[in-house]
Design a protein around this motif. Structure first.
Motif, PDB file in Angstrom:
ATOM      1  N   TRP A  73     -23.444 -18.229  21.946  1.00 29.52           N
ATOM      2  CA  TRP A  73     -24.639 -17.410  21.707  1.00 29.52           C
ATOM      3  C   TRP A  73     -25.323 -17.026  23.010  1.00 29.52           C
ATOM      4  O   TRP A  73     -25.642 -15.847  23.229  1.00 29.52           O
ATOM      5  N   LEU A  74     -25.558 -17.984  23.900  1.00 33.05           N
ATOM      6  CA  LEU A  74     -26.290 -17.685  25.135  1.00 33.05           C
ATOM      7  C   LEU A  74     -25.543 -16.704  26.038  1.00 33.05           C
ATOM      8  O   LEU A  74     -26.112 -15.673  26.416  1.00 33.05           O
ATOM      9  N   PRO A  75     -24.273 -16.959  26.399  1.00 31.57           N
ATOM     10  CA  PRO A  75     -23.601 -15.990  27.276  1.00 31.57           C
ATOM     11  C   PRO A  75     -23.385 -14.635  26.625  1.00 31.57           C
ATOM     12  O   PRO A  75     -23.138 -13.645  27.327  1.00 31.57           O
ATOM     13  N   GLY A  76     -23.499 -14.559  25.297  1.00 29.99           N
ATOM     14  CA  GLY A  76     -23.322 -13.288  24.609  1.00 29.99           C
ATOM     15  C   GLY A  76     -24.577 -12.440  24.535  1.00 29.99           C
ATOM     16  O   GLY A  76     -24.536 -11.317  24.018  1.00 29.99           O
ATOM     17  N   LEU A  77     -25.684 -12.928  25.059  1.00 29.51           N
ATOM     18  CA  LEU A  77     -26.939 -12.170  25.019  1.00 29.51           C
ATOM     19  C   LEU A  77     -26.877 -10.943  25.928  1.00 29.51           C
ATOM     20  O   LEU A  77     -26.202 -10.949  26.966  1.00 29.51           O
ATOM     21  N   PRO A  78     -27.618  -9.885  25.576  1.00 31.08           N
ATOM     22  CA  PRO A  78     -27.753  -8.744  26.494  1.00 31.08           C
ATOM     23  C   PRO A  78     -28.395  -9.191  27.812  1.00 31.08           C
ATOM     24  O   PRO A  78     -29.182 -10.144  27.838  1.00 31.08           O
ATOM     25  N   GLU A  79     -28.087  -8.477  28.875  1.00 34.72           N
ATOM     26  CA  GLU A  79     -28.576  -8.858  30.202  1.00 34.72           C
ATOM     27  C   GLU A  79     -30.094  -8.937  30.251  1.00 34.72           C
ATOM     28  O   GLU A  79     -30.657  -9.791  30.950  1.00 34.72           O
ATOM     29  N   ARG A  80     -30.787  -8.097  29.472  1.00 34.47           N
ATOM     30  CA  ARG A  80     -32.265  -8.098  29.516  1.00 34.47           C
ATOM     31  C   ARG A  80     -32.852  -9.404  28.999  1.00 34.47           C
ATOM     32  O   ARG A  80     -34.030  -9.701  29.271  1.00 34.47           O
ATOM     33  N   HIS A  81     -32.058 -10.187  28.257  1.00 39.89           N
ATOM     34  CA  HIS A  81     -32.542 -11.475  27.772  1.00 39.89           C
ATOM     35  C   HIS A  81     -31.992 -12.658  28.574  1.00 39.89           C
ATOM     36  O   HIS A  81     -32.350 -13.804  28.295  1.00 39.89           O
ATOM     37  N   ASP A 117     -36.918 -10.157  17.358  1.00 42.30           N
ATOM     38  CA  ASP A 117     -36.737  -8.823  16.780  1.00 42.30           C
ATOM     39  C   ASP A 117     -35.389  -8.216  17.152  1.00 42.30           C
ATOM     40  O   ASP A 117     -34.824  -7.435  16.378  1.00 42.30           O
ATOM     41  N   GLU A 118     -34.869  -8.585  18.315  1.00 44.06           N
ATOM     42  CA  GLU A 118     -33.689  -7.901  18.852  1.00 44.06           C
ATOM     43  C   GLU A 118     -32.380  -8.666  18.717  1.00 44.06           C
ATOM     44  O   GLU A 118     -31.302  -8.060  18.772  1.00 44.06           O
ATOM     45  N   VAL A 119     -32.443  -9.988  18.546  1.00 43.93           N
ATOM     46  CA  VAL A 119     -31.230 -10.809  18.612  1.00 43.93           C
ATOM     47  C   VAL A 119     -31.117 -11.697  17.372  1.00 43.93           C
ATOM     48  O   VAL A 119     -32.091 -12.371  17.008  1.00 43.93           O
ATOM     49  N   PRO A 120     -29.963 -11.723  16.714  1.00 42.21           N
ATOM     50  CA  PRO A 120     -29.794 -12.621  15.564  1.00 42.21           C
ATOM     51  C   PRO A 120     -29.871 -14.086  16.001  1.00 42.21           C
ATOM     52  O   PRO A 120     -29.343 -14.466  17.047  1.00 42.21           O
ATOM     53  N   LEU A 124     -38.353 -20.698  12.562  1.00 49.43           N
ATOM     54  CA  LEU A 124     -38.004 -20.897  11.160  1.00 49.43           C
ATOM     55  C   LEU A 124     -37.939 -19.539  10.474  1.00 49.43           C
ATOM     56  O   LEU A 124     -38.942 -18.821  10.401  1.00 49.43           O
ATOM     57  N   ASP A 125     -36.745 -19.190   9.995  1.00 41.47           N
ATOM     58  CA  ASP A 125     -36.544 -17.932   9.267  1.00 41.47           C
ATOM     59  C   ASP A 125     -37.132 -16.740  10.016  1.00 41.47           C
ATOM     60  O   ASP A 125     -37.846 -15.907   9.446  1.00 41.47           O
ATOM     61  N   GLY A 126     -36.843 -16.671  11.306  1.00 44.86           N
ATOM     62  CA  GLY A 126     -37.233 -15.521  12.105  1.00 44.86           C
ATOM     63  C   GLY A 126     -38.656 -15.523  12.606  1.00 44.86           C
ATOM     64  O   GLY A 126     -39.110 -14.525  13.184  1.00 44.86           O
ATOM     65  N   GLU A 127     -39.386 -16.629  12.409  1.00 46.65           N
ATOM     66  CA  GLU A 127     -40.769 -16.701  12.882  1.00 46.65           C
ATOM     67  C   GLU A 127     -40.966 -17.917  13.771  1.00 46.65           C
ATOM     68  O   GLU A 127     -40.365 -18.972  13.541  1.00 46.65           O
ATOM     69  N   ILE A 128     -41.830 -17.774  14.773  1.00 46.67           N
ATOM     70  CA  ILE A 128     -42.191 -18.903  15.623  1.00 46.67           C
ATOM     71  C   ILE A 128     -43.277 -19.692  14.911  1.00 46.67           C
ATOM     72  O   ILE A 128     -44.393 -19.198  14.719  1.00 46.67           O
ATOM     73  N   VAL A 129     -42.949 -20.923  14.506  1.00 44.48           N
ATOM     74  CA  VAL A 129     -43.928 -21.730  13.766  1.00 44.48           C
ATOM     75  C   VAL A 129     -44.621 -22.754  14.662  1.00 44.48           C
ATOM     76  O   VAL A 129     -45.630 -23.348  14.271  1.00 44.48           O
ATOM     77  N   ALA A 130     -44.079 -22.982  15.854  1.00 47.98           N
ATOM     78  CA  ALA A 130     -44.710 -23.881  16.830  1.00 47.98           C
ATOM     79  C   ALA A 130     -44.170 -23.533  18.209  1.00 47.98           C
ATOM     80  O   ALA A 130     -43.022 -23.106  18.349  1.00 47.98           O
ATOM     81  N   MET A 131     -45.018 -23.720  19.208  1.00 41.95           N
ATOM     82  CA  MET A 131     -44.638 -23.325  20.567  1.00 41.95           C
ATOM     83  C   MET A 131     -45.391 -24.180  21.576  1.00 41.95           C
ATOM     84  O   MET A 131     -46.547 -24.542  21.350  1.00 41.95           O
ATOM     85  N   SER A 132     -44.724 -24.516  22.677  1.00 43.07           N
ATOM     86  CA  SER A 132     -45.378 -25.335  23.701  1.00 43.07           C
ATOM     87  C   SER A 132     -44.709 -25.124  25.047  1.00 43.07           C
ATOM     88  O   SER A 132     -43.480 -25.036  25.125  1.00 43.07           O
ATOM     89  N   VAL A 184     -35.620 -22.473  20.441  1.00 40.89           N
ATOM     90  CA  VAL A 184     -35.275 -21.553  21.525  1.00 40.89           C
ATOM     91  C   VAL A 184     -36.224 -21.802  22.688  1.00 40.89           C
ATOM     92  O   VAL A 184     -37.442 -21.839  22.507  1.00 40.89           O
ATOM     93  N   ASP A 185     -35.649 -21.995  23.860  1.00 42.86           N
ATOM     94  CA  ASP A 185     -36.447 -22.141  25.073  1.00 42.86           C
ATOM     95  C   ASP A 185     -36.436 -20.824  25.833  1.00 42.86           C
ATOM     96  O   ASP A 185     -35.362 -20.251  26.081  1.00 42.86           O
ATOM     97  N   VAL A 186     -37.615 -20.336  26.182  1.00 43.42           N
ATOM     98  CA  VAL A 186     -37.744 -19.118  26.971  1.00 43.42           C
ATOM     99  C   VAL A 186     -38.538 -19.443  28.227  1.00 43.42           C
ATOM    100  O   VAL A 186     -39.270 -20.427  28.274  1.00 43.42           O
ATOM    101  N   GLY A 187     -38.364 -18.611  29.248  1.00 43.58           N
ATOM    102  CA  GLY A 187     -39.083 -18.890  30.485  1.00 43.58           C
ATOM    103  C   GLY A 187     -39.207 -17.666  31.363  1.00 43.58           C
ATOM    104  O   GLY A 187     -38.608 -16.616  31.106  1.00 43.58           O
ATOM    105  N   LEU A 188     -39.987 -17.826  32.408  1.00 45.08           N
ATOM    106  CA  LEU A 188     -40.240 -16.764  33.376  1.00 45.08           C
ATOM    107  C   LEU A 188     -39.475 -17.082  34.654  1.00 45.08           C
ATOM    108  O   LEU A 188     -39.754 -18.075  35.334  1.00 45.08           O
TER     109      LEU A 188
END
Length: 258
Positions: free
Chosen positions: A72-80, A191-194, A150-158, A201-205
């Motif tokens: 899944w991770l290496p298959g992401l578009p470059e913008r992600h 919105d953009e990725v299944p 959960l089902d396409g929504e962020i229910v908790a974040m930290s 999911v961990d995201v960062g800057l």
């Protein structure tokens, strides 16, 4: 209500989740070893603990688990991604390593430390050479956030890391000044990725590049940091009870006795 089944290891997260389960009206049971009681088979359970432990107990109970595949991770578009990430094996990395790269096990288990390795001699010797790994371009993360989805929504974040250090204040709060930006990016990603219906999911800057995906983690083995444990329980319940339509995200059961 589900029964929260915990590993024998008394982690702080497992203790927090057990208390949350009590508040939610769930039953909770901490196992004394790696053998599931027969009375739990066929019951509505949510498992939490070390990834290999959860996989073994799930196989004993006939429970399916949800996770994102290693590709899944290496298959992401470059913008992600905003960096190069590929699938490989430990042997291939050892034979081709000429400059520092980030290497981690591809299957989510902690068979060795995911970090930047500078030479073949730094790579672990005790791990089989055919072990699938993710190989990434080293980057500097300014901040990293954990998202319970959960089902396409962020229910908790930290937030959990800031400049490589835990984003934990002296009075026990998880804080970073990018909450709004992190959520906006994570929602764009959804919105953009299944994604699996229950996943972390961990995201960062990335310094000088922008917001990107760090990695995914199976909900049943991921740390909480500052995420609301009541919301995490909902994600766990979904991650341990796939629907028939979840086939693409359902993990293959481990083979007991191998």
């Amino acid at each position: 209500m589900p029964t929260l089944v915990l590993s024998p290891r008394y982690s702080e997260d497992s203790k927090v989740l057990r208390l949350a389960a009590g508040r939610a009206g769930w039953k909770a049971e901490r196992l004394g070893g790696w053998r599931a009681p027969a009375r739990l088979r066929g019951q509505d359970v949510a498992l939490y603990g070390e990834p290999t432990f959860v996989e073994v107990i799930a196989a004993q109970l006939g429970v399916a688990l949800i996770d994102a595949p290693p590709s899944w991770l290496p298959g992401l578009p470059e913008r992600h991604l905003r960096r190069n990430v590929d699938m490989s094996t430990l042997t291939e990395v050892r034979e081709s390593l000429v400059r520092p790269v980030f290497v981690k096990p591809a299957d989510g288990r902690k068979g060795f430390e995911g970090r930047v390795y500078g030479s073949p001699a730094d790579l672990p010797d005790a791990v089989p050479g055919d072990t699938p790994v993710l190989v990434g371009e080293p980057v500097e993360w300014e901040v990293e956030y954990r998202c319970q989805v959960l089902d396409g929504e962020i229910v908790a974040m930290s937030p959990y890391l800031r400049d490589g250090e835990l984003a934990l204040t002296g009075d026990g709060r998880w804080e970073a000044p990018w909450d709004a930006e992190a959520r906006a990016y994570a929602e764009l990603l959804l919105d953009e990725v299944p994604l699996p219906p229950a996943i972390v999911v961990d995201v960062g800057l990335i310094k000088g590049r922008g917001w990107a995906v760090v990695e995914t983690n199976a909900a049943w083995g991921a740390g909480l940091y500052g995420c609301d444990p009541q919301a995490v329980l909902r994600v766990l319940a979904r991650a341990c009870a796939p629907a028939p339509s979840d086939g693409a995200w359902t993990t293959a059961p481990v083979r007991l006795g191998d």
